[in-house]
Enzyme design. Structure first.
Site, PDB file in Angstrom:
ATOM      1  N   GLY A 109       6.700   8.464 -12.881  1.00  0.00           N
ATOM      2  CA  GLY A 109       6.132   9.546 -12.902  1.00  0.00           C
ATOM      3  C   GLY A 109       5.935   9.870 -11.449  1.00  0.00           C
ATOM      4  CB  SER A 115      10.105   1.286  -9.017  1.00  0.00           C
ATOM      5  OG  SER A 115      10.724   0.407  -9.253  1.00  0.00           O
ATOM      6  CG  ASP A 163       5.521   1.709 -12.361  1.00  0.00           C
ATOM      7  OD1 ASP A 163       6.283   3.160 -12.096  1.00  0.00           O
ATOM      8  OD2 ASP A 163       5.736   0.787 -12.861  1.00  0.00           O
ATOM      9  CG  ASP A 199       9.582  -2.313 -13.057  1.00  0.00           C
ATOM     10  OD1 ASP A 199       8.215  -1.829 -12.271  1.00  0.00           O
ATOM     11  OD2 ASP A 199       9.803  -1.136 -11.825  1.00  0.00           O
ATOM     12  CG  HIS A 228       5.557  -4.065 -13.571  1.00  0.00           C
ATOM     13  ND1 HIS A 228       5.942  -3.080 -13.961  1.00  0.00           N
ATOM     14  CD2 HIS A 228       4.645  -4.687 -14.269  1.00  0.00           C
ATOM     15  CE1 HIS A 228       4.973  -3.047 -14.457  1.00  0.00           C
ATOM     16  NE2 HIS A 228       4.206  -3.778 -15.567  1.00  0.00           N
ATOM     17  CB  SER A 237      13.887   8.591  -9.861  1.00  0.00           C
ATOM     18  OG  SER A 237      14.174   7.675 -10.699  1.00  0.00           O
ATOM     19  CG  MET A 261      12.496  -3.935 -17.703  1.00  0.00           C
ATOM     20  SD  MET A 261      12.744  -2.116 -17.775  1.00  0.00           S
ATOM     21  CE  MET A 261      11.921  -1.424 -16.636  1.00  0.00           C
ATOM     22  CG  HIS A 306       7.067  -1.883  -8.715  1.00  0.00           C
ATOM     23  ND1 HIS A 306       5.333  -2.361  -8.453  1.00  0.00           N
ATOM     24  CD2 HIS A 306       7.071  -1.959  -9.577  1.00  0.00           C
ATOM     25  CE1 HIS A 306       5.696  -2.520  -9.750  1.00  0.00           C
ATOM     26  NE2 HIS A 306       6.376  -1.413 -10.588  1.00  0.00           N
ATOM     27  CG  MET A 312       2.473   0.487 -17.050  1.00  0.00           C
ATOM     28  SD  MET A 312       4.105   0.429 -16.081  1.00  0.00           S
ATOM     29  CE  MET A 312       5.171   1.612 -16.442  1.00  0.00           C
ATOM     30  CG  MET A 334       7.445  -3.948 -17.916  1.00  0.00           C
ATOM     31  SD  MET A 334       8.537  -2.136 -17.438  1.00  0.00           S
ATOM     32  CE  MET A 334       8.065  -1.783 -16.006  1.00  0.00           C
TER      33      MET A 334
END
Length: 215
Positions: free
Chosen positions: A174, A5, A172, A32, A63, A195, A34, A30, A134, A65
């Site tokens: 954790g 990501s 996606d 994201d 993706h 991360s 937003m 990936h 998620m 959001m």
């Protein structure tokens, strides 16, 4: 498969980060997006997406959001995106949106928030190419993994099998050393990790380790 990501990348050195992805074993990248409305954060928009698309050699896993993601199907197509992923909760006419994504020549993904049950997509499960679960509440990176996701993956895997769908399962949030093996064992096809990959001392090695996991 592994889809790092970009949200966790060093945005001061995106060229270096994309080069790392290009030379790694990552399958996709990936992205994201937003809008500050559907989720309580703003990430990046089309200027960044276009810059990344111009140099990234991996398929783009976009993706959204955002509210009413169907507004951006044509722009996403122009990027050359492989996958356009929209939230089940964000579009009033999900089946139509899936059709329009396919008509634009992209694969169609549907995302479910942690509180959205798998049964919400029973009637489109044969129409989608991928379902993204998620495993954190969307909006911010680095959150703690929601344990119920393991059971949810198993429920989704049963739905896919019983319906005859060929949809992939992506997760996606954790995703790291402790959760990734459990997710793969539960039936996940694609791991999104931010991360854990981009903040690692050796991102190439971390991606390779995730790729090597077996059910």
């Amino acid at each position: 498969m592994v889809s790092p990501s970009l949200l966790a990348a060093d945005f001061l050195h995106l060229d270096r980060e994309i080069d790392m992805i290009n030379t790694s074993e990552a399958d996709w990248l990936h992205l994201d997006v937003m809008d500050g409305y559907f989720v309580p954060n703003i990430s990046f928009g089309f200027p960044v997406l276009e810059a990344v698309a111009s140099v990234c050699k991996k398929p783009l896993d976009v993706h959204y959001m955002i509210e009413r993601p169907e507004r951006y199907i044509k722009q996403t197509q122009k990027l050359g995106a492989m996958m356009m992923n929209v939230h089940c909760e964000a579009t009033a006419h999900l089946h139509r949106t899936i059709q329009e994504i396919h008509d634009a020549g992209m694969k169609a993904g549907v995302t479910l928030n942690p509180s959205t049950p798998v049964c919400a997509i029973e009637d489109v499960i044969r129409d989608v190419d991928m379902v993204l679960l998620m495993s954190v509440n969307p909006g911010f990176g680095g959150q703690k993994f929601i344990e119920n996701t393991i059971d949810k993956v198993q429920r989704l895997r049963r739905l896919i099998s019983e319906s005859g769908s060929s949809a992939l399962i992506e997760v996606d949030g954790g995703v790291q050393a402790e959760t990734a093996p459990r997710l793969v064992q539960a039936g996940v096809d694609v791991l999104v990790s931010g991360s854990y990959v981009f903040k690692a001392k050796d991102p190439h090695a971390v991606i390779s380790e995730l790729k090597a996991l077996e059910p």
